[in-house]
Design a protein around this motif. Structure first.
Motif, PDB file in Angstrom:
ATOM      1  N   LEU A  71       0.908  -0.128  -1.943  1.00  0.00           N
ATOM      2  CA  LEU A  71      -0.521   0.342  -2.351  1.00  0.00           C
ATOM      3  C   LEU A  71      -0.728   1.457  -1.820  1.00  0.00           C
ATOM      4  O   LEU A  71      -0.676   1.785  -0.915  1.00  0.00           O
ATOM      5  CB  LEU A  71      -1.483  -0.930  -1.759  1.00  0.00           C
ATOM      6  N   TYR A  72      -1.223   2.409  -2.587  1.00  0.00           N
ATOM      7  CA  TYR A  72      -1.517   3.904  -2.216  1.00  0.00           C
ATOM      8  C   TYR A  72      -2.924   4.318  -2.447  1.00  0.00           C
ATOM      9  O   TYR A  72      -3.519   3.742  -3.428  1.00  0.00           O
ATOM     10  CB  TYR A  72      -0.459   4.833  -2.899  1.00  0.00           C
ATOM     11  N   ARG A  73      -3.432   5.082  -1.841  1.00  0.00           N
ATOM     12  CA  ARG A  73      -4.768   5.676  -1.809  1.00  0.00           C
ATOM     13  C   ARG A  73      -4.812   7.239  -1.898  1.00  0.00           C
ATOM     14  O   ARG A  73      -3.973   7.821  -1.067  1.00  0.00           O
ATOM     15  CB  ARG A  73      -5.601   5.283  -0.625  1.00  0.00           C
ATOM     16  N   TYR A  74      -5.466   7.841  -2.912  1.00  0.00           N
ATOM     17  CA  TYR A  74      -5.425   9.292  -3.061  1.00  0.00           C
ATOM     18  C   TYR A  74      -6.630   9.913  -2.810  1.00  0.00           C
ATOM     19  O   TYR A  74      -7.550   9.543  -3.223  1.00  0.00           O
ATOM     20  CB  TYR A  74      -4.976   9.550  -4.391  1.00  0.00           C
ATOM     21  N   PHE A  79      -1.367  11.333  -1.007  1.00  0.00           N
ATOM     22  CA  PHE A  79      -0.961   9.860  -1.446  1.00  0.00           C
ATOM     23  C   PHE A  79      -0.837   9.226  -0.122  1.00  0.00           C
ATOM     24  O   PHE A  79       0.414   9.198   0.254  1.00  0.00           O
ATOM     25  CB  PHE A  79      -0.097   9.710  -2.523  1.00  0.00           C
ATOM     26  N   GLU A  80      -1.545   8.282   0.453  1.00  0.00           N
ATOM     27  CA  GLU A  80      -1.503   7.424   1.551  1.00  0.00           C
ATOM     28  C   GLU A  80      -1.030   6.107   1.314  1.00  0.00           C
ATOM     29  O   GLU A  80      -1.842   5.325   0.664  1.00  0.00           O
ATOM     30  CB  GLU A  80      -2.575   7.695   2.474  1.00  0.00           C
ATOM     31  N   ARG A  81       0.013   5.657   1.876  1.00  0.00           N
ATOM     32  CA  ARG A  81       0.403   4.355   1.921  1.00  0.00           C
ATOM     33  C   ARG A  81      -0.386   3.415   2.806  1.00  0.00           C
ATOM     34  O   ARG A  81      -0.477   3.708   3.966  1.00  0.00           O
ATOM     35  CB  ARG A  81       1.938   4.059   2.021  1.00  0.00           C
ATOM     36  N   ILE A  82      -0.913   2.232   2.260  1.00  0.00           N
ATOM     37  CA  ILE A  82      -1.690   1.340   2.936  1.00  0.00           C
ATOM     38  C   ILE A  82      -0.868   0.429   3.740  1.00  0.00           C
ATOM     39  O   ILE A  82       0.133  -0.117   3.094  1.00  0.00           O
ATOM     40  CB  ILE A  82      -2.744   0.716   2.212  1.00  0.00           C
ATOM     41  N   PRO A  83      -0.999   0.251   4.876  1.00  0.00           N
ATOM     42  CA  PRO A  83      -0.011  -0.814   5.730  1.00  0.00           C
ATOM     43  C   PRO A  83      -0.251  -2.284   5.202  1.00  0.00           C
ATOM     44  O   PRO A  83      -1.438  -2.578   4.560  1.00  0.00           O
ATOM     45  CB  PRO A  83      -0.514  -0.609   6.978  1.00  0.00           C
ATOM     46  N   MET A  84       0.653  -3.010   5.181  1.00  0.00           N
ATOM     47  CA  MET A  84       0.421  -4.553   4.799  1.00  0.00           C
ATOM     48  C   MET A  84       0.955  -5.544   5.648  1.00  0.00           C
ATOM     49  O   MET A  84       1.781  -5.190   6.492  1.00  0.00           O
ATOM     50  CB  MET A  84       1.341  -4.732   3.497  1.00  0.00           C
ATOM     51  N   SER A  85       0.341  -6.627   5.844  1.00  0.00           N
ATOM     52  CA  SER A  85       0.463  -7.650   6.631  1.00  0.00           C
ATOM     53  C   SER A  85       1.968  -8.078   6.478  1.00  0.00           C
ATOM     54  O   SER A  85       2.597  -7.962   5.550  1.00  0.00           O
ATOM     55  CB  SER A  85      -0.408  -8.776   6.508  1.00  0.00           C
ATOM     56  N   SER A  86       2.590  -8.444   7.814  1.00  0.00           N
ATOM     57  CA  SER A  86       4.069  -9.004   7.611  1.00  0.00           C
ATOM     58  C   SER A  86       4.335 -10.386   6.781  1.00  0.00           C
ATOM     59  O   SER A  86       5.292 -10.791   6.401  1.00  0.00           O
ATOM     60  CB  SER A  86       4.405  -9.208   9.155  1.00  0.00           C
ATOM     61  N   LEU A 116      -7.503  -6.451   0.251  1.00  0.00           N
ATOM     62  CA  LEU A 116      -7.816  -5.354   1.040  1.00  0.00           C
ATOM     63  C   LEU A 116      -9.337  -5.203   1.128  1.00  0.00           C
ATOM     64  O   LEU A 116      -9.853  -4.746   0.119  1.00  0.00           O
ATOM     65  CB  LEU A 116      -6.946  -4.068   0.814  1.00  0.00           C
ATOM     66  N   ALA A 117      -9.980  -5.473   2.336  1.00  0.00           N
ATOM     67  CA  ALA A 117     -11.349  -5.606   2.327  1.00  0.00           C
ATOM     68  C   ALA A 117     -11.665  -4.163   3.165  1.00  0.00           C
ATOM     69  O   ALA A 117     -12.871  -3.823   2.536  1.00  0.00           O
ATOM     70  CB  ALA A 117     -11.868  -6.708   3.187  1.00  0.00           C
TER      71      ALA A 117
END
Length: 800
Positions: A71-74, A79-86, A116-117
């Protein structure tokens, strides 16, 4: 993010796209021109290659992409990658959606339903009360405040469930799917949940329609056995997309049933769809198509041959397309098109004019082409000349065409769109002005000549760079290298008045044109734009500066009553007459890699002639009032140490090195990136912050108010600001209290010293006085010698 930014963004008015959509659809379908786009390539510009599901723009303006790499945010630049839960078992993000609370939802490749809240948090697996530990989600949809998702159980049977934010539990909808079914679901305009239920071996698909009160209706449709079914739920109704062996069809609702509409002539698979403002786009393996729901047909928009998976029209009107393996494509809001025509391809387009109520007249090399004003398609008529065209003058339906060796005259028939030759003369000219009775003025390098009948009269020996005839005032303006002249040509006289220098201009004039407001505009090399008001005879200058330096204006076009269009090398600008400000069009320079040598504006279409052909710029929704980007303090470092972000800071005299880093919110056009300017205290001048960083070193102790603005252009009239207060305290020995204490202490010491001296003086004085008294007492005790002598004599007398 600060609350004031959130509140501001919530009241930012959304751009209305319907007029842009209709205009682009009209232009694309009639012209067949491909819009110019920016390609973000995988591994070059992007950390991902494929975009799935929707492309989403949130309330703050950030653009979100669900990709094969996460998941990326611009934010307009990165373009920033959003960290994800393990707990998320796979990073591939499918079917990205947003609910009414702004929470982002998506599916992972392994069937994890994730959300993603908070953008500052990490994405998590949705599993309230651990009710989904043994299940995989195959599809989900969002309707109002509920999330509907399809569960695949361990026994490979399926059921449909829903989740509400208001209640932390999952409701099971009483629908059991047999194994092997092909399922999807969506809501129609009656708020009925339509479910594709079961595919029979004979190709019959059963559908269920579940009403708000759980009433269930069923219907069936005949499909090919290999069909894949999806739904389109837009503002009008619920449509079905059916793909069979890369052959997409649409089933439209009709009297409670669905009718098949085959919309593609060649096999085309429909990957996805996008709906906005009652318009529907079909994203296919052969580009993006705009679907006309009234005519039930499509018109090609762009990116033919590209496998398109996702789409977004952002707040500025820019088009984003996510592809399968080819990264992202971006079409700017004010789209620019390279006019595809063999006669104009990679050729100089020297002049662009327009016959009133008739076609555009395009001069390229030694030929004249005519373009239909509505479709911009070339007409069959064209003129081939012996030499290169140097100037065109249109007078009614007459065309005067000057070349390096002759002056030709033609007549254009509007009814039949034909052109007829009248006559030609052997004349060397670069600029022409036809007069009456066949007379004309011609100008060039070092001359201005007046042709009357067979006679020739020299008017000027100056180099003529621009000519303009004002019919109403019978004035002819002549632009030169350092001087501008005007001549009178009385309608009842067959002579010209002598050329008179115009005192209002002392610069190289490149063009002279009238506007719709009784004014004449002069473009110059260093004085900017000059406006001459024919009514009050006033002259006003508008300096045209870029980065503080005057720039040459090459071309000018004044057909719009509120804007004057101009160019400088390969940059396009317009001057807002009411605001008296210049605005740069950002999507031009990066695309046109050649100088602009001719310009013509009409309504919202700008024709641009270059040394590499003709370009068409659609500026139909340019909005100088559009909301500027918001400025946000991203980080602050004091003495090279990260510091908590606040609105004000109290610092010691040793904390005098400050580094501020900002970002802009709402500036997502890659061609029109916002800039950060700042000033220290209100009376200071604005300074550009390179890389959106402000670095201040060795600040003297004082109070500082750093005002920061984010703008698209340096002279932008409206902008948002952020103010940060710093108070750097003086060292204690320079403070007022310390000075007062020092004065008090010094005064006290001096007082004590003087008081001590005074006391010593008083003691010494008293001691001296007492010593004197003692001396006097001793002296008083001393006997008189005469008294002693007489006393002894008396004693002796009595003894004897």
């Amino acid at each position: 993010m600060p609350n004031y930014i959130r509140k501001t963004m919530q009241i930012v008015a959304q751009i209305k796209y319907w007029h842009l959509v209709l205009f682009l659809f009209f232009a694309f379908t009639l012209m067949g021109q491909e819009p110019t786009y920016i390609h973000f390539e995988p591994e070059v510009d992007l950390p991902f290659s494929t975009t799935y599901g929707e492309i989403i723009q949130d309330s703050l303006g950030y653009i979100w992409f669900g990709t094969d790499s996460g998941l990326y945010r611009y934010d307009g630049e990165v373009f920033e990658r959003i960290p994800m839960s393990s707990h998320i078992r796979d990073i591939e993000v499918f079917d990205l959606k947003k609910d009414h609370n702004g929470t982002l939802w998506f599916l992972s490749l392994t069937g994890d339903l994730c959300y993603l809240a908070n953008a500052e948090d990490s994405a998590r697996v949705f599993n309230p009360r651990h009710l989904m530990d043994t299940c995989a989600v195959s599809r989900f949809n969002i309707h109002k405040n509920r999330i509907f998702f399809q569960i695949k159980n361990s026994n490979k049977s399926y059921n449909l469930r829903s989740f509400s934010h208001h209640h932390d539990h999952i409701n099971k909808i009483k629908l059991e799917y047999p194994a092997g079914g092909r399922f999807n679901f969506a809501f129609d305009k009656r708020q009925h949940l339509v479910v594709s239920y079961w595919f029979h071996s004979n190709g019959l698909m059963d559908f269920l329609s579940i009403g708000p009160n759980n009433q269930i209706d069923s219907f069936s449709l005949k499909f090919n056995n290999n069909s894949n079914i999806d739904f389109i739920s837009d503002d009008d109704d619920l449509y079905m997309l059916v793909n069979t062996l890369k052959n997409g069809k649409i089933y439209v609702p009709h009297n409670g049933r669905y009718l098949q509409k085959k919309i593609f002539r060649t096999p085309t698979a429909i990957n996805n769809w996008y709906s906005k403002d009652n318009h529907l786009w079909l994203l296919t393996n052969n580009g993006c198509y705009l679907y006309d729901k009234t005519k039930q047909e499509v018109g090609s928009i762009s990116l033919k041959g590209t496998d398109i998976f996702s789409m977004l029209i952002d707040r500025e009107g820019g088009y984003w397309f996510g592809s399968n393996g080819k990264g992202l494509f971006y079409i700017p809001p004010n789209s620019l098109y390279n006019y595809q025509n063999e006669a104009l391809s990679n050729q100089d387009v020297q002049k662009i004019q327009k016959i009133q109520e008739g076609p555009y007249v395009i001069a390229s090399q030694n030929q004249i082409l005519f373009l239909d004003p509505n479709t911009l398609n070339p007409l069959s008529e064209k003129i081939i000349l012996d030499d290169v065209v140097s100037d065109i003058y249109i007078q009614g339906l007459r065309l005067f065409i000057a070349t390096t060796s002759s002056l030709s005259e033609y007549n254009f028939d509007i009814k039949n769109n034909t052109v007829s030759f009248i006559k030609a003369r052997k004349v060397i000219s670069k600029k022409i002005i036809p007069l009456k009775n066949g007379d004309f003025l011609t100008g060039g390098s070092g001359f201005l000549k007046y042709y009357t009948g067979s006679a020739l009269q020299n008017i000027l020996t100056e180099r003529v760079t621009a000519l303009y005839k004002d019919t109403l005032s019978s004035t002819i303006w002549v632009g030169g290298l350092q001087k501008t002249f005007f001549l009178r040509y009385p309608p009842k006289e067959d002579r010209l008045s002598p050329a008179t220098p115009f005192k209002g201009i002392n610069d190289y004039v490149t063009m002279i044109l009238p506007d719709k407001n009784n004014s004449v505009w002069f473009s110059t090399t260093s004085s900017g734009l000059i406006k001459y008001n024919k009514g009050n005879k006033e002259t006003r200058k508008y300096p045209f500066n870029i980065e503080g330096k005057p720039r040459k204006i090459d071309q000018l076009s004044c057909n719009n009553p509120t804007k004057v269009w101009l160019s400088s090398f390969n940059n396009l600008y317009y001057f807002d007459i009411d605001k008296e400000l210049f605005y740069k069009q950002p999507s031009i320079k990066n695309i046109i890699q050649a100088p602009i040598i001719s310009l013509w504006d009409t309504k919202d279409t700008i024709l641009i002639g270059t040394k590499k052909g003709l370009f068409i710029y659609f500026a139909n929704h340019i909005n100088t009032q559009r909301h500027p980007p918001l400025v946000n303090l991203e980080s602050i470092r004091i003495n090279f140490n990260d510091t908590l972000i606040q609105s004000s800071y109290d610092l010691s005299y040793l904390q005098n090195n400050i580094e501020l880093k900002f970002n802009t919110i709402g500036a997502f056009n890659p061609l029109n990136k916002a800039k950060i300017y700042y000033k220290i205290n209100a009376r200071d001048n604005w300074h550009l912050a390179p890389n959106k960083k402000i670095i201040l070193t060795n600040l003297a102790p004082s109070t500082y108010q750093i005002i920061v603005k984010s703008v698209y252009q340096e002279n932008q009239a409206e902008f948002n600001t952020s103010i940060i207060h710093f108070e750097i305290h003086k060292p204690f020995w320079k403070t007022t209290w310390f000075s007062l204490l020092a004065v008090f202490s010094g005064s006290s010491l001096i007082f004590l010293w003087f008081n001590n001296k005074k006391k010593k003086f008083e003691i010494e004085k008293t001691r001296k006085q007492e010593s004197e008294k003692l001396k006097n007492a001793i002296l008083q005790l001393q006997m008189n010698p005469h008294f002693i002598f007489n006393s002894m004599n008396t004693i002796i007398y009595y003894i004897t």
